[in-house]
Design a protein around this motif. Structure first.
Motif, mmCIF file in Angstrom:
data_model
loop_
_atom_site.group_PDB
_atom_site.id
_atom_site.type_symbol
_atom_site.label_atom_id
_atom_site.label_comp_id
_atom_site.label_asym_id
_atom_site.label_seq_id
_atom_site.Cartn_x
_atom_site.Cartn_y
_atom_site.Cartn_z
ATOM 1 N N THR A 71 0.043 -2.937 -6.192
ATOM 2 C CA THR A 71 0.027 -4.159 -5.393
ATOM 3 C C THR A 71 -1.045 -3.957 -4.344
ATOM 4 O OG1 THR A 71 2.371 -4.556 -5.746
ATOM 5 C CG2 THR A 71 1.360 -5.677 -3.883
ATOM 6 N N LYS B 34 -4.552 -1.014 -0.551
ATOM 7 C CA LYS B 34 -3.434 -0.629 -1.410
ATOM 8 C C LYS B 34 -2.118 -0.912 -0.690
ATOM 9 C CE LYS B 34 -1.970 3.168 -4.374
ATOM 10 N NZ LYS B 34 -2.265 4.538 -4.796
ATOM 11 N N GLY B 35 -1.165 -1.458 -1.423
ATOM 12 C CA GLY B 35 0.146 -1.761 -0.847
ATOM 13 C C GLY B 35 0.289 -3.195 -0.390
#
Length: 102
Positions: free
Chosen positions: A6, A41-42
């Motif tokens: 994600t 990221k995340g």
């Protein structure tokens, strides 16, 4: 081995913009005719998460994703990716839901 990623798109390069970008030769070869996404990221962190990251001095992890589908800057997406030989560079695995922007 594929993993679910994600990420929040910080910068997006369409295939016709790759020649103008200063990419590493290996990345340029991998991305030929495809989209390159520079991502956080995340996903997009909330304000409390940003404050905690600042206080803990934990940096935002930036990754590069090579995909057949474009994702606009500022959007979050989830995709099945495989790590490449280049550090911090992932390639979207073909088949199934390549990029989910829900």
């Amino acid at each position: 081995m594929p993993e679910t990623l994600t990420a929040d798109v910080v910068h997006a390069l369409a295939p016709d913009e790759l020649e103008e970008a200063d990419l590493q030769p290996e990345l340029e070869t991998l991305a030929a005719g495809r989209h390159v996404l520079v991502c956080r990221k995340g996903g997009t962190p909330s304000w409390p998460e940003r404050i905690l990251a600042f206080l803990r001095r934990s940096p935002i992890e930036a990754v590069t994703v090579v995909t057949d589908e474009g994702v606009p800057e500022g959007e979050e997406f989830t995709a099945q990716v495989a790590e490449t030989d280049l550090a911090g560079v992932y390639e979207v695995v073909s088949g199934g839901d390549a990029v989910d922007r829900s």
